[in-house]
Each structure stands twice: as C-alpha cells, then as structure tokens.
Motif scaffolding. Structure first.
Motif, short mmCIF file in Angstrom:
data_model
loop_
_atom_site.label_atom_id
_atom_site.label_comp_id
_atom_site.label_asym_id
_atom_site.label_seq_id
_atom_site.Cartn_x
_atom_site.Cartn_y
_atom_site.Cartn_z
N ARG A 197 1.15 8.90 -6.49
CA ARG A 197 1.57 10.30 -6.40
C ARG A 197 2.53 10.67 -7.53
NH1 ARG A 197 2.21 9.12 -0.61
NH2 ARG A 197 0.27 9.75 0.36
N LEU A 198 3.47 9.78 -7.82
CA LEU A 198 4.42 10.06 -8.89
C LEU A 198 3.72 10.17 -10.24
CD1 LEU A 198 7.39 7.75 -7.86
CD2 LEU A 198 7.36 10.24 -7.88
N LEU A 199 2.75 9.29 -10.48
CA LEU A 199 2.00 9.35 -11.74
C LEU A 199 1.16 10.62 -11.84
CD1 LEU A 199 0.88 5.63 -12.18
CD2 LEU A 199 2.61 6.89 -13.51
N ILE A 200 0.56 11.04 -10.74
CA ILE A 200 -0.23 12.27 -10.74
C ILE A 200 0.67 13.47 -10.97
CG2 ILE A 200 -1.60 13.82 -9.28
CD1 ILE A 200 -2.89 11.27 -8.08
N GLU A 201 1.83 13.51 -10.31
CA GLU A 201 2.77 14.62 -10.52
C GLU A 201 3.28 14.64 -11.97
OE1 GLU A 201 5.85 14.18 -7.64
OE2 GLU A 201 4.51 14.63 -5.96
N LYS A 202 3.53 13.48 -12.51
CA LYS A 202 3.99 13.38 -13.91
C LYS A 202 2.90 13.88 -14.85
CE LYS A 202 6.76 10.08 -16.39
NZ LYS A 202 7.14 8.68 -16.53
N ALA A 203 1.65 13.52 -14.58
CA ALA A 203 0.54 13.96 -15.43
C ALA A 203 0.33 15.48 -15.32
CB ALA A 203 -0.73 13.22 -15.06
N PHE A 223 0.82 -1.21 0.00
CA PHE A 223 0.00 0.00 0.00
C PHE A 223 0.86 1.26 0.00
CE2 PHE A 223 -3.43 -2.86 1.41
CZ PHE A 223 -4.39 -2.49 0.51
N ASP A 224 1.98 1.25 0.73
CA ASP A 224 2.89 2.41 0.71
C ASP A 224 3.46 2.64 -0.70
OD1 ASP A 224 2.52 2.93 3.38
OD2 ASP A 224 4.35 1.91 4.03
N ASN A 225 3.94 1.55 -1.31
CA ASN A 225 4.49 1.68 -2.66
C ASN A 225 3.42 2.12 -3.66
OD1 ASN A 225 7.19 1.06 -2.17
ND2 ASN A 225 6.83 -1.13 -2.32
N PHE A 226 2.22 1.58 -3.52
CA PHE A 226 1.13 1.99 -4.41
C PHE A 226 0.83 3.47 -4.25
CE2 PHE A 226 -3.40 2.66 -5.31
CZ PHE A 226 -3.39 2.33 -6.65
#
Length: 112
Positions: free
Chosen positions: A103-109, A95-98
């Motif tokens: 968050r990384l995908l949202i920041e990238k988007a 769950f932490d990694n997910f």
C-alpha cells in the motif's frame, strides 16, 4: 545500499556453499527463518514509513528468531508442536507487513 550488498553477499554465499540441514532441525530452522523474514518485512515497512531504527531491527531480528527456536525446542521436549503457533503468528505478520508495504509503495507511486 548496504543492506542490498549484504543481501547479495548472503545469497551468493548460500548458493556457493551447499549446506545440508538435518531433518530433525527443520522445525527450528523454519521458525527461525520466518522470524527473520518477519523482521525484514517490518524493517522495510518502517523504512517506507520513515521511522526505521537499526537497533530495533537488530534486536527484533535476533530476539524473534531465538525466541521462536526456543519455543520450538520447548514444544519438542514437551511433545507438543508449539512451533506451529510461531509459524501462524510470524506468517500472519509477514503478510500484514507485506500488505502495508504494498500500500505504501502504491501510494508513493500515485503521488509522483
């Protein structure tokens, strides 16, 4: 791309072959699968963070699963459900990694 092809082949083989795992091995398989999923989500996170290392992933993938199964086996022999500790730890890490991947995908988007 190679990882996706490997995943696709694994899913196809799993669907074609009907493998029945005996009930007495289910605690071992559950912690082994959780350990493997933990490694996969960690690899996805590392890849998005641009610090993925294949040797770290492979050693963690097999090392975590062997250690988790060994703990489950030891607990089984001692009569203590030690595998529950592995389930809690690996479940929490998944769950932490997910959450980090999300968050990384949202920041990238947002940056596009």
């Amino acid at each position: 791309m190679i990882a996706f092809i490997g995943l696709l082949i694994g899913v196809i083989v799993g669907v074609i072959w009907n493998v029945d795992i005996p009930e007495k091995f289910s605690p071992y398989m559950s912690v082994a699968i959780l350990a493997c999923l933990d490694s996969v989500f960690g690899a996805i996170r590392a890849n998005l963070s641009k610090n993925f290392q294949a040797d770290i992933f492979i050693s963690g993938f097999f090392g975590n699963s062997v250690l988790a199964v060994a703990l489950a086996y030891l607990g089984d022999k001692l009569g203590i459900p030690i595998y529950i500790a592995a389930v809690i730890v690996f479940g929490g890490r998944i769950f932490d990694n997910f959450a980090i991947v999300r968050r990384l995908l949202i920041e990238k988007a947002k940056s596009r």
